[in-house]
Design an enzyme around this catalytic site. Structure first.
Site, PDB file in Angstrom:
ATOM      1  CB  SER A  48      -0.864  -0.036   1.267  1.00  0.00           C
ATOM      2  OG  SER A  48      -1.384   1.224   1.579  1.00  0.00           O
ATOM      3  CE  LYS A  50      -1.401  -4.496   3.480  1.00  0.00           C
ATOM      4  NZ  LYS A  50      -1.643  -5.850   2.950  1.00  0.00           N
ATOM      5  CE1 TYR A  54      -3.803  -2.189   5.362  1.00  0.00           C
ATOM      6  CE2 TYR A  54      -2.977  -0.221   4.279  1.00  0.00           C
ATOM      7  CZ  TYR A  54      -3.544  -1.470   4.204  1.00  0.00           C
ATOM      8  OH  TYR A  54      -3.844  -2.016   2.979  1.00  0.00           O
TER       9      TYR A  54
END
Lengths: 319, 319
Positions: free
Chosen positions: A122, A150, A146
């Protein structure tokens, strides 16, 4: 031989499974397979005899070991707790996004066959001061859990590939627009919402400033690129296993102008613009444009323009 | 209040503990403490009533939770499986370098007091094509499992700091030269060996080409910088918690010339130059020079020249 798709019940996973089925035997480099197994909390809805589902949590090592059988030729790891949810529930994000990725990598390593492995990453791995156009070698500085999770997954895929445990490829996905269905907990959920809801006659709020640049891809293009990612030979990627998938760089203002051109002024009028700091903090830390010369040379593609992206949704879901 | 030093029984940990004891109450910003607890497989040899040892494995969460008591004001995380060993035993490296770091961060988070936290990282996070002088925002591309594990630790420290669980600082240490004692399993072990062994009348092999640039720091300077790292206010670091500690950029040929100047031609003659590919693969993937303007502005320091580094070892350990 089989291909595993974690998150196979999700929007993108389902679309990917359909694309793999449709192109089996037709794409150069795509590993031959007889079946696809969706690994997700819920069963995959694709109705095809070649598709089966196993349901469970990717962060459970025993469950994952059982799913990754010796006939596994390739794995797509699409399952994740999304950005807004991982920020609100730190432990859940760590469990699914980090422990789950590790459990899956360990299961692949245990095969001893170096399966191909595509990890969906991402833009959220980026943050901090950024050049107008992000080069391939810009340091990661995630501004969300997040994004950090990632980024850690990217490092794991890189090291497992270097060790020969897997033949890994990391695809940093642009923000996918237009997702059908309902808003989700991703911080970028509004990017689909401000197009989708007005086209369906509903109100939607845009929580970020109009000048915010977004890096976008349509569902069809990102699916094409994910199929290509498993087909491209590992030696063409070399030691740098992470790719910024090509996208379109458009401002939110340009997105709303496309909405007006495709959906009419009444659609545009349904979008309010009330700033939401929680969303601004996350989304405005992401880069808006990338140097994608290497992925383009490797055969990855991007959408033509944003009007076409809006029309793709309208034609498929509204007609 | 206490300071915890993992790896406190090691060469650098022991030296750091002595420096903290010597400077208690004298360094602006250094948190006040009454005791230092070494957490390591073996007890710390520092003989001081303020120092105690708890022995165990940092990758054991229950052990670490018990060690990180509510009076913990700061933590130095120095314990690690070194590069050569982590490459040879992947699971051991993951367990200590990744799981251990995570267990320690979780124990700090559980305190709810945002303790200061210094994580010792490494040049081994870098790899791939590199500019002559590495800027702060160069992407990490580890070429060893140790480097990948350290890079993951950096991301965790960054995210735990952003969330307010800790007040973290990552120090990427230059290669420390001259370490006393015996060679260890670090790929960079030779960098001390080619100075230490000849000064002690023993033979030593240099496994990398003479033109190889190394980024070096003496034990005294790196210890000063570690003390400074815990003293510098977190707000001066901002969102970029990782610092490349200042070092000296010298080639192996220059190192050997210093050896000859300080130890004489007979010392220099004790160094053979037989290439070892396993070492070259790891060490020659590391950068040799860095832009350290930010750490220097923050008050971190570096050695004057390499002759002084060799003399520091000779004066302290040979006399």
């Amino acid at each position: 031989m089989k291909i595993i798709v974690t998150g196979g019940a999700g929007f993108l996973g389902t679309r990917l499974i359909k694309a793999l089925l449709a192109r089996a035997g037709q794409v150069e480099g795509l590993p031959a397979f007889e079946s696809i197994v969706s690994v997700d909390l819920a069963p995959c809805a694709v109705d095809d005899p070649r598709v089966s589902s196993v349901t469970g949590n990717v962060s459970d090592p025993a469950f994952i070991r059982a799913a990754v059988t010796p006939d596994t030729v390739a794995v797509y790891h699409m399952a994740a707790v999304v950005s807004g949810q991982a920020e609100a529930d730190f432990d859940l994000g760590m469990s699914v996004n980090l422990d789950g990725t590790r459990a899956l990598l360990e299961a692949c390593r245990a095969l001893g066959t170096t399966p191909r492995f595509v990890f969906a990453s991402s833009l959220a791995v980026f943050g901090g001061p950024m050049p107008e156009v992000v080069p391939e070698d810009l340091a990661l500085l995630p501004q969300s859990s997040y994004g950090a999770q990632k980024a850690i997954g990217e490092l794991l895929v890189g090291d497992y590939s270097r060790k020969g445990f897997i033949d890994g490829r990391v695809c940093r996905l642009p923000t996918i627009v237009v997702r059908p269905g309902k808003p989700n907990a991703a911080a970028s959920s509004f990017a689909s919402g401000i197009i989708r809801e007005p086209l369906n006659g509903q109100a939607s709020n845009c929580p970020v400033p109009p000048a915010t640049r977004m890096w976008l891809s349509s569902p069809a293009t990102v699916t094409d690129n994910l199929v290509h990612a498993i087909a491209v030979p590992g030696e063409r990627l070399g030691g740098r296993r992470t790719l910024n998938l090509p996208g379109l760089c458009v401002t939110v203002a340009e997105m709303l102008a496309s909405l007006e051109r495709v959906g009419g002024p009444e659609a545009r009028a349904r979008v309010t613009e009330v700033p939401e700091q929680r969303i601004i903090d996350i989304v405005c830390s992401w880069p808006g444009d990338f140097d994608v010369s290497r992925p383009l040379a490797l055969g990855f593609t991007r959408d033509g323009d944003f009007d076409a992206v809006v029309r793709q949704y309208k034609d498929e879901f509204i007609g």
